[in-house]
Enzyme design. Structure first.
Site, PDB file in Angstrom:
ATOM      1  N   ARG A 151     -22.128  34.240   8.124  1.00  0.00           N
ATOM      2  CA  ARG A 151     -20.823  35.644   8.896  1.00  0.00           C
ATOM      3  C   ARG A 151     -21.474  36.576   8.764  1.00  0.00           C
ATOM      4  O   ARG A 151     -22.000  37.524   9.132  1.00  0.00           O
ATOM      5  CB  ARG A 151     -19.403  35.031   8.600  1.00  0.00           C
ATOM      6  CG  ARG A 151     -18.642  34.107   9.215  1.00  0.00           C
ATOM      7  CD  ARG A 151     -18.866  34.071  10.747  1.00  0.00           C
ATOM      8  NE  ARG A 151     -17.515  35.509  11.263  1.00  0.00           N
ATOM      9  CZ  ARG A 151     -16.259  35.784  11.725  1.00  0.00           C
ATOM     10  NH1 ARG A 151     -16.272  34.296  11.284  1.00  0.00           N
ATOM     11  NH2 ARG A 151     -16.179  36.613  11.868  1.00  0.00           N
ATOM     12  N   CYS A 179     -14.707  26.858  11.049  1.00  0.00           N
ATOM     13  CA  CYS A 179     -15.034  27.925  10.833  1.00  0.00           C
ATOM     14  C   CYS A 179     -13.812  28.657   9.700  1.00  0.00           C
ATOM     15  O   CYS A 179     -14.293  29.393   9.564  1.00  0.00           O
ATOM     16  CB  CYS A 179     -14.298  29.510  12.512  1.00  0.00           C
ATOM     17  SG  CYS A 179     -12.114  28.104  13.170  1.00  0.00           S
TER      18      CYS A 179
HETATM   19  N1  NVA Z   1      -8.489  29.239  17.102  1.00  0.00           N
HETATM   20  C1  NVA Z   1      -7.921  30.561  14.788  1.00  0.00           C
HETATM   21  C2  NVA Z   1      -9.585  31.055  14.577  1.00  0.00           C
HETATM   22  C3  NVA Z   1      -9.528  31.595  13.377  1.00  0.00           C
HETATM   23  C4  NVA Z   1      -9.881  32.001  12.748  1.00  0.00           C
HETATM   24  C5  NVA Z   1      -7.615  31.689  15.443  1.00  0.00           C
HETATM   25  O1  NVA Z   1      -7.592  32.061  16.723  1.00  0.00           O
HETATM   26  O2  NVA Z   1      -6.413  31.592  14.892  1.00  0.00           O
HETATM   27  N1   CP Z   2     -13.409  32.300  10.345  1.00  0.00           N
HETATM   28  C1   CP Z   2     -12.890  33.631  10.997  1.00  0.00           C
HETATM   29  O1   CP Z   2     -13.058  33.949  11.660  1.00  0.00           O
HETATM   30  O2   CP Z   2     -12.114  33.965   9.608  1.00  0.00           O
HETATM   31  P1   CP Z   2     -10.645  34.157   9.416  1.00  0.00           P
HETATM   32  O3   CP Z   2     -10.010  34.928   9.698  1.00  0.00           O
HETATM   33  O4   CP Z   2     -10.809  34.573   7.772  1.00  0.00           O
HETATM   34  O5   CP Z   2     -11.761  36.290   9.757  1.00  0.00           O
END
Ligand code: NVA
Ligand code: CP
Length: 307
Positions: A288, A260
């Site tokens: 996205r 992600c």
């Molecule tokens: N698991 C991560 C996803 C970031 C897009 C977080 O929560 O920081």
């Molecule tokens: N994958 C995702 O949600 O990235 P950001 O934290 O940059 O929004």
């Protein structure tokens, strides 16, 4: 008053609705690539509350609203009364009287449910400690575009049983695939999500076992936002869970690898993994934008009529 449709979790939609949103994401991507102007949300305004950092989520919602003819307003708790203790329910009543939808990235998932309970406009989960449903729309759209329907396929989640993992569990239910989660002891996904999924999800210790024959392998950072003080301990415990080319070789020949992002090369993925032809993380990130435009089109009422 509280009749708005929210998107706090993949379970807020039916499987048919989710499929139609991701298919629509591909159509909107095509429209944009062909330079076709499509502005059904003219004059509509999305509020975006970010209690945590973001690159992709902020950009995709903001650019997406502008491309659909509307506007997005970035709201940081630092500069709003939210950060000074104004009750969430009060903020929801006021904000939803002026906006057409609200996206929230927060810590406790209850912030989202409390806001939604008091909002007259759709509330979208832009990531909570529990779930990241918007990312799953993009991931499912990306799989569909590269490999077709994910129904009946096998997906491996490697690493932390975190918000992304929980959303993968919900995706396994809604998109009807098998999910194998490989995580260290003590980092399993929340049992509440596992219980919902029944035998669609299995939790194992060995990443090799999870990846064997899988059609999609996905991972995420070992330390999520808000867990920074656990970083050193996690680095040690998660070392056997790095996804690298040799691990992917155990998967199906046509496996896709997703992340992600943001990625920490040398930690949850090897230095070279995003350059591997099986990796689709850049498409996933771009999607996205398209998937969330489809979500906004689905949730937000279309343009006002001329007076
Ligand atoms: N698991 C991560 C996803 C970031 C897009 C977080 O929560 O920081
Ligand atoms: N994958 C995702 O949600 O990235 P950001 O934290 O940059 O929004």
């Amino acid at each position: 008053m509280m009749s708005a449709r929210h998107f706090l979790s993949l379970m807020d939609c039916t499987p048919e609705e989710l499929l139609s949103v991701i298919r629509r994401g591909t159509e909107l991507k095509d429209l944009r690539n062909r330079g076709v102007l499509f502005e059904p949300l003219k004059n509509r305004v999305l509020g975006m509350i970010f209690e945590k950092s973001s690159t992709r989520t902020r950009l995709s919602f903001e650019a997406g609203m502008i491309q659909l003819g509307g506007q997005a307003i970035f709201l940081s708790p630092r500069d709003t009364q939210l950060g000074r203790g104004e009750p969430i329910g009060d903020c929801a009543i006021v904000m939803s009287s002026m906006l057409d939808a609200v996206m929230i990235r927060t810590y406790a998932h209850s912030t989202l449910t409390e806001f939604a309970a008091n909002s007259r406009v759709p509330v979208i989960n832009g990531l909570s400690d529990d779930l990241h449903p918007c990312q799953l729309l993009a991931d499912m759209q990306t799989f569909l575009e590269h490999r077709g329907n994910i129904q009946g396929k096998t997906v491996a989640w490697i690493g932390d049983g975190n918000n992304m993992c929980n959303s993968y569990i919900e995706a396994a239910i809604q998109f009807d695939f098998q999910l194998r989660v490989a995580c260290p002891e003590g980092f399993e996904p929340n049992p509440r999500f596992l219980a919902q999924a029944g035998d669609r999800v299995t939790v194992v210790r060995d990443p090799k076992e999870a990846v064997a024959g899988a059609h999609l392998v996905s991972t995420d950072v070992w330390t999520s936002m808000g867990q920074e003080e656990e970083t050193a301990r996690r680095l040690k415990l998660f070392t056997p869970y790095q996804v690298n080319r040799a691990l992917l070789d155990l998967a199906a020949d046509d496996v896709l690898f997703m992340h992600c992002l943001p990625a920490h090369r040398g930690e949850e993925i090897s230095m070279d993994l995003l350059d591997d032809p099986r990796a689709v993380a850049w498409d996933q990130a771009e999607n996205r934008l398209h998937a969330q435009k489809a979500l906004l089109e689905f949730l937000v009422a279309p343009a006002y009529r001329p007076a």
